[in-house]
Design a protein around this motif. Structure first.
Motif, PDB file in Angstrom:
ATOM      1  N   LEU A  49       0.745  -1.401  -0.312  1.00 28.90           N
ATOM      2  CA  LEU A  49       0.119   0.317   0.168  1.00 28.90           C
ATOM      3  C   LEU A  49       0.877   1.264   0.335  1.00 28.90           C
ATOM      4  N   LEU A  50       0.267   2.205  -1.079  1.00 24.52           N
ATOM      5  CA  LEU A  50       1.369   3.136  -0.658  1.00 24.52           C
ATOM      6  C   LEU A  50       0.557   4.469  -0.174  1.00 24.52           C
ATOM      7  N   ASP A  51      -1.025   4.429  -0.390  1.00 21.23           N
ATOM      8  CA  ASP A  51      -1.171   5.870  -0.054  1.00 21.23           C
ATOM      9  C   ASP A  51      -3.184   5.443   0.052  1.00 21.23           C
ATOM     10  N   GLY A  52      -3.265   6.162   1.238  1.00 16.89           N
ATOM     11  CA  GLY A  52      -5.237   5.401   0.939  1.00 16.89           C
ATOM     12  C   GLY A  52      -4.856   4.574   1.739  1.00 16.89           C
ATOM     13  N   HIS A  53      -5.706   4.090   1.674  1.00 18.15           N
ATOM     14  CA  HIS A  53      -5.883   2.373   2.633  1.00 18.15           C
ATOM     15  C   HIS A  53      -6.790   0.987   2.075  1.00 18.15           C
ATOM     16  N   TYR A  54      -7.027   0.355   2.456  1.00 19.52           N
ATOM     17  CA  TYR A  54      -7.393  -0.997   1.561  1.00 19.52           C
ATOM     18  C   TYR A  54      -9.185  -0.725   1.763  1.00 19.52           C
ATOM     19  N   PRO A  55      -9.909  -1.727   0.806  1.00 21.31           N
ATOM     20  CA  PRO A  55     -10.979  -1.058   0.425  1.00 21.31           C
ATOM     21  C   PRO A  55     -11.246  -1.632   2.243  1.00 21.31           C
ATOM     22  N   ARG A  56     -12.723  -1.282   2.487  1.00 15.84           N
ATOM     23  CA  ARG A  56     -13.496  -1.821   3.330  1.00 15.84           C
ATOM     24  C   ARG A  56     -14.616  -1.736   2.984  1.00 15.84           C
ATOM     25  N   LYS A  57     -15.469  -1.268   1.637  1.00 14.47           N
ATOM     26  CA  LYS A  57     -16.882  -1.389   1.100  1.00 14.47           C
ATOM     27  C   LYS A  57     -16.643  -2.095   0.466  1.00 14.47           C
ATOM     28  N   ALA A  58     -17.535  -2.860  -0.294  1.00 18.21           N
ATOM     29  CA  ALA A  58     -18.050  -3.467  -1.830  1.00 18.21           C
ATOM     30  C   ALA A  58     -17.548  -2.526  -2.451  1.00 18.21           C
ATOM     31  N   ASP A  59     -18.238  -1.270  -2.304  1.00 16.77           N
ATOM     32  CA  ASP A  59     -18.122  -0.277  -3.650  1.00 16.77           C
ATOM     33  C   ASP A  59     -16.916   0.755  -3.773  1.00 16.77           C
ATOM     34  N   GLU A  60     -15.848   0.001  -2.762  1.00 18.08           N
ATOM     35  CA  GLU A  60     -14.274   0.595  -2.752  1.00 18.08           C
ATOM     36  C   GLU A  60     -13.218  -0.147  -3.430  1.00 18.08           C
ATOM     37  N   VAL A  61     -12.437  -0.008  -4.109  1.00 16.45           N
ATOM     38  CA  VAL A  61     -11.322  -0.340  -5.108  1.00 16.45           C
ATOM     39  C   VAL A  61      -9.951   0.556  -4.456  1.00 16.45           C
ATOM     40  N   ILE A  62      -9.046  -0.082  -4.506  1.00 20.07           N
ATOM     41  CA  ILE A  62      -7.934   0.164  -4.790  1.00 20.07           C
ATOM     42  C   ILE A  62      -6.816   0.324  -5.632  1.00 20.07           C
ATOM     43  N   ALA A  63      -6.182   0.957  -7.091  1.00 16.49           N
ATOM     44  CA  ALA A  63      -5.437   0.823  -8.028  1.00 16.49           C
ATOM     45  C   ALA A  63      -4.045   1.289  -7.447  1.00 16.49           C
ATOM     46  N   THR A  64      -3.149   0.167  -8.558  1.00 17.70           N
ATOM     47  CA  THR A  64      -2.377   0.593  -8.941  1.00 17.70           C
ATOM     48  C   THR A  64      -1.991   1.790  -9.408  1.00 17.70           C
ATOM     49  N   SER A  65      -0.615   2.405  -9.101  1.00 16.48           N
ATOM     50  CA  SER A  65       0.185   3.517  -8.943  1.00 16.48           C
ATOM     51  C   SER A  65       0.328   3.659 -11.052  1.00 16.48           C
ATOM     52  N   ALA A  66       0.242   2.107 -11.375  1.00 19.77           N
ATOM     53  CA  ALA A  66       0.638   2.307 -13.545  1.00 19.77           C
ATOM     54  C   ALA A  66      -0.704   2.782 -13.560  1.00 19.77           C
ATOM     55  N   PHE A  67      -1.860   2.016 -12.519  1.00 20.08           N
ATOM     56  CA  PHE A  67      -3.512   2.369 -13.259  1.00 20.08           C
ATOM     57  C   PHE A  67      -2.982   3.721 -13.189  1.00 20.08           C
ATOM     58  N   LEU A  68      -3.435   4.549 -12.285  1.00 16.40           N
ATOM     59  CA  LEU A  68      -3.508   5.927 -12.045  1.00 16.40           C
ATOM     60  C   LEU A  68      -2.619   6.873 -12.993  1.00 16.40           C
ATOM     61  N   GLU A  69      -1.647   5.756 -13.380  1.00 13.03           N
ATOM     62  CA  GLU A  69      -0.688   7.017 -14.777  1.00 13.03           C
ATOM     63  C   GLU A  69      -1.449   7.147 -15.544  1.00 13.03           C
ATOM     64  N   GLN A  70      -1.827   5.873 -16.038  1.00 12.40           N
ATOM     65  CA  GLN A  70      -2.111   6.127 -17.516  1.00 12.40           C
ATOM     66  C   GLN A  70      -3.598   5.790 -17.655  1.00 12.40           C
ATOM     67  N   SER A  71      -4.459   6.444 -16.679  1.00  5.38           N
ATOM     68  CA  SER A  71      -6.353   6.774 -16.126  1.00  5.38           C
ATOM     69  C   SER A  71      -6.188   7.969 -16.965  1.00  5.38           C
ATOM     70  N   GLY A  72      -5.225   8.398 -15.626  1.00  4.58           N
ATOM     71  CA  GLY A  72      -5.648   9.723 -15.233  1.00  4.58           C
ATOM     72  C   GLY A  72      -6.170  10.299 -13.947  1.00  4.58           C
ATOM     73  N   LEU A  73      -6.853   9.282 -13.257  1.00  6.81           N
ATOM     74  CA  LEU A  73      -7.679   9.226 -12.097  1.00  6.81           C
ATOM     75  C   LEU A  73      -6.344   9.061 -10.738  1.00  6.81           C
ATOM     76  N   SER A  74      -7.045   9.666  -9.609  1.00  7.93           N
ATOM     77  CA  SER A  74      -6.143   9.723  -8.122  1.00  7.93           C
ATOM     78  C   SER A  74      -7.443   8.844  -7.301  1.00  7.93           C
ATOM     79  N   LEU A  75      -6.809   9.544  -6.039  1.00  9.38           N
ATOM     80  CA  LEU A  75      -7.399   8.755  -5.011  1.00  9.38           C
ATOM     81  C   LEU A  75      -8.803   9.521  -4.664  1.00  9.38           C
ATOM     82  N   GLY A  76      -9.938   9.461  -4.348  1.00  9.32           N
ATOM     83  CA  GLY A  76     -11.619   9.811  -4.676  1.00  9.32           C
ATOM     84  C   GLY A  76     -12.374   9.608  -5.713  1.00  9.32           C
ATOM     85  N   SER A  77     -11.020   8.960  -7.632  1.00  8.98           N
ATOM     86  CA  SER A  77     -12.216   9.292  -8.228  1.00  8.98           C
ATOM     87  C   SER A  77     -12.984   8.103  -8.181  1.00  8.98           C
TER      88      SER A  77
END
Length: 954
Positions: A153-181
């Motif tokens: 884990l690099l930032d944030g927290h692990y999923p606690r609910k069914a509608d929460e996910v975590i993403a690799t830094s490579a996915f965030l860079e390629q997708s243009g998304l960030s924490l909270g998106s």
């Protein structure tokens, strides 16, 4: 009592003091020796640190679990597996029996009292800022203690609910998304919020998201397929903790229930091969590297190390020789005070020892420091995190000893030369009469002839690359041994040169002791570059001749096989909007079953079609047999060869290749013929008359029609295939027009109009389009189109035919630059030594009234002369191994081609084209630009004025 130890200690002290006084020359030699040590030591540290231990691999693969249970999809039948679990086969493999398939249930074989979690992996097209991104999706309770080590884990927290996910830094860079998106899958309305970022230590570049179990995927993709989020293909494994772990006997017991296991205990303590049932099967073949392959790798590594040491010795040797001459008065005083020749040799050798030890220490320390400092960059480069920073003292010590050995080897010849000088000559500074060895050139000529003969034998008689390479290396060493004599031959050119180049050339000839090693070093570097460049250019010419174009040059096409081609019109409009399109040809495909079925017939209610070959048109070697045996085995090789050459049913046409066209059939109009460059007025008229245009003669029946079978019952078709029977289905007959002349069709075999398809009862759906263009699209046009395709979210396979594009141009440029740098460096070293060695001559020139610019031009020509001689000799030497290797490759390819034809297995009847191409651009750059650049650089960095000194008192 004085011993050898005291003599060497005194020699080392003298050498250390002399090296400290001549800091410039010592730094130059130290850098030459230390740089390779730095590179090799850093590579050793990087490789060893990136090699994970078994415990580290298990932690990244199965976390803190004792084992991972997998369903191999063999229907639950007993299986055999390797200890690593990477190969799984049915325990009973009956000949001609169908391969077992179907799901198993690993949860039923997990021992009672165990604790486990599921790990499900699949893929999805996820919405991003730019459009859609194909992404790995994982369902794992990543914060569970069992999963510790799989993710970081690099930032944030692990999923606690069914509608929460975590993403690799490579996915965030390629997708243009960030924490909270928020992110969602295509056709899947449920959004997910990104609450954390993580990385996979073993795959830093992986684009992946992780959700809680059951939140995104489902075992075997059933729920996901129902929701429309994912294509089938997800898989589930189970991470199990069990007291005592799982031994190899436990693994074999679980295998009897159809489940494979990756066990931590088995990985840490693998069983003997005799205890692995899979290895006892007669059809098992181990793909581990053989001892012969390991020996070849070690031999190649030893060759590279040996050549590197030779290169350093050739460059460093003259520096020690100049140092010995600069210290000749000091060495003469040693002799005058009772020192023997062995003492003088020890002093000069100690110079090599001192600098070698210093280079070893500096190179090793810098390697440790740089590897530690660059560790994050190295990890990003190789795409995985290091394990422990692994320092192997014995390996680093061995690499360091190479530096010491190189320094000693480089000082041997200067030491012997210095010890042979008389005390009087050393004290007075007179060099005496020097003559070159007459034996060495003869030995070099013999080595050259023998090496060339060996290389010729290896390329013409045998097919062994090692023989060619060994003979070429021997021939090159022979040229190196002949270098002093060849330098003398170059001196004959001086009579036609102006003053400065004539002085430079005569100085190089007179001082062959420092000129020949520098020329030999340039020769070795240039020979290697020319050999690799010639082989690369020749291979590139062969690939260019063998290149099969997907489309006519400049043409564009795209296909969308899934989702009923719903995005085809929008994509075609986008291509026409951004590219310079001349002609657009929309095409459709035949669809069997319900709307949206893919062409391969996957899913319920979906079928397939095929363009049938009449039984009379089948090649006898390819007629299916009822027992499933190979039909070609009943023919002799001579019969097979005759059929391939003479029977049109067995011959291969040149119209094949190009793009993959499902079934070889497309539905379109005459514009497709225009885009493909097929100029046939009769074909256009046939399309208008309701006929199918056919480019493959075996497809046309005797009555001039083709048959198209639609198969709707896929289970019945699979059963018939298993029984080697024709699949059941409805056959439609379509009148056909056969195009003769074997035109280039780029994968297309049959073309019919939409009206003809409807009349034959064939349902069609859009599949793509073809375009001819005025000019190839540029980068900006491609980027604009890609951006729009991303917003459409279409799974598009776009092809732009740019013709053959060589990947070797940058490589050849890099080779030329490398050889140029080595050449300029070697020539510069020789020039610097020449200036230090000939300072008295330069002062004499100034004393007799020579203009100041003579010093600068002389320095430039000295450097250019060394570079030119080395480049000329190296270019000639480098052609031999390249030509030998290409001749060997030609023999191998021709023999394989003749064997294929002789055995009657088909293939192109044209003999292979294996050209030998000389890279004239690379040779021109080496022969002209490099010596000229070396001369100009040396002239620029040399001062034009020098102090006039009185003659030293003797």
């Amino acid at each position: 009592m004085k011993t050898w130890f005291h003599s060497w200690r005194a020699a080392v002290r003298i050498a250390r003091r002399d090296a400290w006084r001549a800091k410039g020359r010592s730094s130059l030699v130290l850098a030459m020796i230390a740089l390779p040590i730095l590179g090799v030591s850093a590579a050793d540290l990087t490789i060893r640190s990136s090699e994970l231990s078994v415990s580290e691999r298990m932690e990244r693969g199965i976390g803190a679990a004792d084992a991972s249970f997998h369903d191999p999809g063999l229907g639950g039948v007993p299986v055999f597996q390797t200890p690593a679990g990477d190969n799984v086969y049915p325990a009973k493999d009956e000949e001609n029996a169908p391969w077992p398939s179907g799901p198993g249930d690993p949860t039923k074989v997990i021992p009672a009292g165990s604790r486990w979690i599921s790990d499900t992996q699949g893929a999805a097209k996820l919405t991003t800022v730019h459009g859609l991104l194909q992404t790995d999706v994982r369902e794992l309770k990543a914060d569970d203690p069992i999963a510790r080590g799989i993710t970081t884990l690099l930032d944030g927290h692990y999923p606690r609910k069914a509608d929460e996910v975590i993403a690799t830094s490579a996915f965030l860079e390629q997708s243009g998304l960030s924490l909270g998106s928020t992110v969602s899958a295509r056709n899947f309305d449920r959004p997910y919020r990104i609450v954390g970022s993580y990385e996979l230590p073993d795959s830093l570049d992986a684009a992946q998201i992780t959700a809680l179990p059951g939140a995104f995927l489902a075992p075997y993709g059933k729920a996901a397929e129902k929701a429309g989020a994912l294509a089938p293909g997800s898989s589930t494994s189970y991470l199990v903790q069990h007291a005592g772990g799982f031994t190899w006997n436990d693994v074999k017991e679980i295998n009897t229930k159809g489940i494979s296991v990756v066990s931590r205990a088995v990985q840490l303590n693998p069983p003997a091969d005799s205890e692995v049932p899979l290895y006892q099967r007669p059809d098992w073949r181990s793909f581990e590297s053989s001892s012969g392959a390991d020996a070849m790798v070690l031999a190649s590594l030893a060759t590279v190390v040996g050549l590197a040491m030779l290169e350093i010795c050739l460059l460093a040797g003259p520096a020690f020789a100049v140092g010995a001459r600069r210290s000749r008065r000091q060495l003469g005083l040693v002799g005058a005070n009772g020192g023997s020749r062995s003492h003088i040799r020890a002093i000069v050798l100690s110079g090599g020892l001192v600098i070698g030890v210093a280079a070893a220490v500096v190179g090793t320390v810098l390697a440790l420091a740089l590897t530690l400092a660059l560790r994050p960059f190295l990890e990003d480069f190789i795409g995985q995190r290091f394990g422990a920073f692994d320092i192997r003292p014995l390996e680093l010590l061995g690499i360091a000893l190479l530096a010491v050995l190189t320094g000693l080897l480089a000082a041997i010849v200067p030491a012997v030369t210095a010890s042979r000088q008389t005390v009087l000559a050393s004290l007075t500074g007179r060099r005496g009469v020097r003559s070159t060895s007459k034996v060495l050139p003869v030995l070099g000529l013999v080595a050259l002839l023998i090496g060339a003969a060996i290389a010729l034998y290896g390329s013409v008689v045998t097919d062994q690359f090692a023989i060619v390479a060994g003979g070429s290396a021997l021939a090159e060493l022979g040229v190196v041994a002949m270098t002093p004599a060849l330098v003398g031959l170059f001196g004959r050119v001086g009579r036609w040169l102006p003053l400065s180049p004539r002085l430079a050339l005569r100085d190089a000839v007179r001082n062959r002791g420092r000129t020949a090693p520098a020329v030999a070093a340039v020769l070795a570097a240039v020979a290697g570059t020319v050999a690799v460049a010639t082989h690369t250019a020749s291979t590139d010419a062969q690939y260019r001749a063998e290149y099969t174009a997907s489309l006519p040059h400049g043409a564009v096409s795209f296909f969308q096989m899934e989702e009923g081609g719903r995005d085809v019109p929008a994509v075609a409009d986008a291509v026409q909007r951004y590219f310079s399109v001349e002609t657009r040809a929309d095409v459709s495909r035949v669809s069997v079953g319900k709307p949206g079925c893919p062409p391969w017939g996957g899913g319920d209610g979906c079928g397939q079609y095929e363009v049938m070959t009449p039984p009379a048109n089948l090649c006898p070697m390819w007629v299916p047999t009822t027992d499933g045996s190979d039909p070609s085995e009943k023919f002799t090789p001579e019969q097979r060869r005759t059929m391939i050459r003479e029977d049109w049913r067995c011959a291969q046409t040149s119209g094949g290749g190009g793009l993959y066209v499902d079934g070889g059939l497309l539905v379109g109009d005459a514009r497709l013929l225009k885009v493909l460059g097929i100029e046939d007025a009769a074909a256009s008229r046939a399309l208008a008359d309701g006929k199918a245009v056919v480019f493959s003669k075996p497809l046309v029946a005797a009555d001039g029609s083709i048959g198209i079978k639609q198969v709707t019952d896929m289970k019945a078709a699979e059963k018939a295939s298993a029984e080697n029977k024709p699949s059941p289905g409805r056959i439609s007959r379509v009148p056909a027009h056969l195009v003769t002349g074997d035109p280039k069709t780029y994968g297309l075999q049959v073309l019919m109009s939409p009206e003809t398809a409807r009349a034959a009862g064939l349902r069609t759906v859009p599949v793509g389009a073809y375009f001819s263009t005025d000019a190839l699209p540029g980068s900006e046009q491609r980027q604009k189109l890609d951006a729009e395709l991303a917003t459409l979210g279409a799974g598009i396979d776009l092809t732009v035919e740019e013709g053959y594009v060589s990947d070797d141009s940058i490589f050849l440029l890099a080779l030329t630059v490398f050889a140029g740098l080595v050449t300029i460096g070697a020539a510069g070293i020789a020039t610097g030594l020449a200036q230090a060695d000939a300072e008295a001559d330069l002062k004499t020139l100034a004393a007799v009234g020579a203009p100041p610019r003579v010093r600068r031009t002389l320095s430039g020509f000295q450097c250019g002369v060394v570079a030119a001689m080395g480049v000329v000799l190296g270019s000639v030497s480098g052609l031999l191994p390249a030509v030998g290797l290409r001749l060997t490759e030609e023999r191998q390819q021709i023999r394989y081609h003749e064997q294929t034809i002789a055995e009657g297995w088909g293939g192109d009847l044209t003999p292979p084209y294996v050209p030998i191409v000389v890279p004239w651009e690379t040779l021109a750059a080496l022969l002209v630009a490099v010596p000229l650049g070396a001369a100009l650089l040396a002239a620029l960095v040399t001062r034009s004025k020098g102090a006039v000194a009185r003659r030293e008192a003797t």
